[in-house]
Design an enzyme around this catalytic site. Sequence first.
Site, PDB file in Angstrom:
ATOM      1  N   THR A   1       0.867  -1.180   0.000  1.00  0.00           N
ATOM      2  CA  THR A   1       0.000   0.000   0.000  1.00  0.00           C
ATOM      3  C   THR A   1       0.896   1.219   0.000  1.00  0.00           C
ATOM      4  OG1 THR A   1      -1.704  -1.106   1.323  1.00  0.00           O
ATOM      5  CG2 THR A   1      -1.660   1.280   1.466  1.00  0.00           C
TER       6      THR A   1
ATOM      7  N   GLY B   1       0.068  -2.427   5.677  1.00  0.00           N
ATOM      8  CA  GLY B   1       0.151  -3.703   6.385  1.00  0.00           C
ATOM      9  C   GLY B   1      -1.227  -4.301   6.590  1.00  0.00           C
TER      10      GLY B   1
HETATM   11  N1  ASP Z   1      -3.411  -2.248   4.342  1.00  0.00           N
HETATM   12  C1  ASP Z   1      -3.699  -2.900   3.104  1.00  0.00           C
HETATM   13  C2  ASP Z   1      -4.987  -3.652   3.247  1.00  0.00           C
HETATM   14  O1  ASP Z   1      -5.192  -4.272   4.277  1.00  0.00           O
HETATM   15  C3  ASP Z   1      -2.690  -3.839   2.615  1.00  0.00           C
HETATM   16  C4  ASP Z   1      -1.263  -3.518   2.854  1.00  0.00           C
HETATM   17  O2  ASP Z   1      -0.900  -2.426   3.172  1.00  0.00           O
HETATM   18  O3  ASP Z   1      -0.423  -4.381   2.732  1.00  0.00           O
HETATM   19  O4  ASP Z   1      -5.733  -3.682   2.305  1.00  0.00           O
END
Ligand code: ASP
Length: 373
Positions: free
Chosen positions: A212, A264
């Site tokens: 992200t 995350g």
């Molecule tokens: N936060 C994002 C989600 O849960 C994914 C990521 O940042 O890795 O969709």
Amino acid sequence: MTVTRREFIGIGAATAAGLTLHRPARAEILERSGDRVGDFAGPPVVVASANGIRGVARAYDMITKQNADTLDAIIAGVNIEELDPDDQAVGLGGLPNEEGVVELDASCMHGPTKRAGAVAALQDIATPSNVAKAVMDYTDHILLVGPGAKKFALEMGFKEQNLLTEKSRQDWLRWKACLNPNDNWLDNPGTPPPADKVAYDDPLHVKFTTGTINMNAVNSRGDISSVTTTSGRAWKLPGRVGDSPLVGAGQYCDNTVGAAGSTGRGEANIKVCGAFLIVEFMRQGMTPEQACLRTIERVVALTEPRLLDRNGRPLFDLEFYALAKDGRFGAASAYEGGQFSVADASGARLVPMAFKYSRAQRPMMPEVSCRRA
Ligand code: ASP
């Protein structure tokens, strides 16, 4: 000139954050201005997740050289990755859901006008951050999802395109192929990708499952904005929405205090409304870094046992980024080793994040294995 203890502490913290300091510490400003925190402005700063390093440089230039609005600048910043087919965490080329369909989430907030916009599970449009801003600018709503979000984007003139690149399709096929030995998919087809193309040491060469960009900016007038954009967790169930498009979780901005956002495991962040909580902690006087660390602690406290190792440490990672109105910034993750992007008068650079657990304490992460997301 005599320096009070409070000023001295403020100088130390800001110097550690790489700032040139010729202004008083935030605590003193708060004391002087009562609750009129909004009156104070510091140097322009842009912070983002590590993958936003090109974006913070662009946003900072736009803010300082073209007098661009902070939200326009950070959206232009995240557009770099959204439109890059090689970035598999956002936009074009993002890793797809379990059916091989790319579904994107994004949200943004504009501090000075106190507005927000968001889209979730948006298909076929490469720049969900711009669509989120269009929701903010042109509707009386904040969040549009799925087919409604796409219909709105098309009406606004966004271009429809296939977002699944060949590279991401191959990764999805590899994931499908090793998902379950009893299903009707064949074993890992073709040759594995070169080692340097594999994001971690997985014998089945299935790529990472998260990624992200969060970006936050403040200008010299103290106006603040935030944006988060993502393709979400790879191999997710169709329709799954993470934290990124949720105002208060994936990003949050209050023009009197600062902004924050996350990357995350979204499921862990949603439960603590992480970005909102960080801004509230900063409002109470914590530094951006303290606020991020305290929020990581809240996440751990609210994690169900199946996602904790036997020492009570999370079996996933989550990163928070924060920027205060006076230009101080910080970030924290659960585990040591992360970096984040900063652009200010000292240039664009990667800065190590604070962390709660050392690298040695990091358990094996089941999330980055060949399992259903
Ligand atoms: N936060 C994002 C989600 O849960 C994914 C990521 O940042 O890795 O969709």
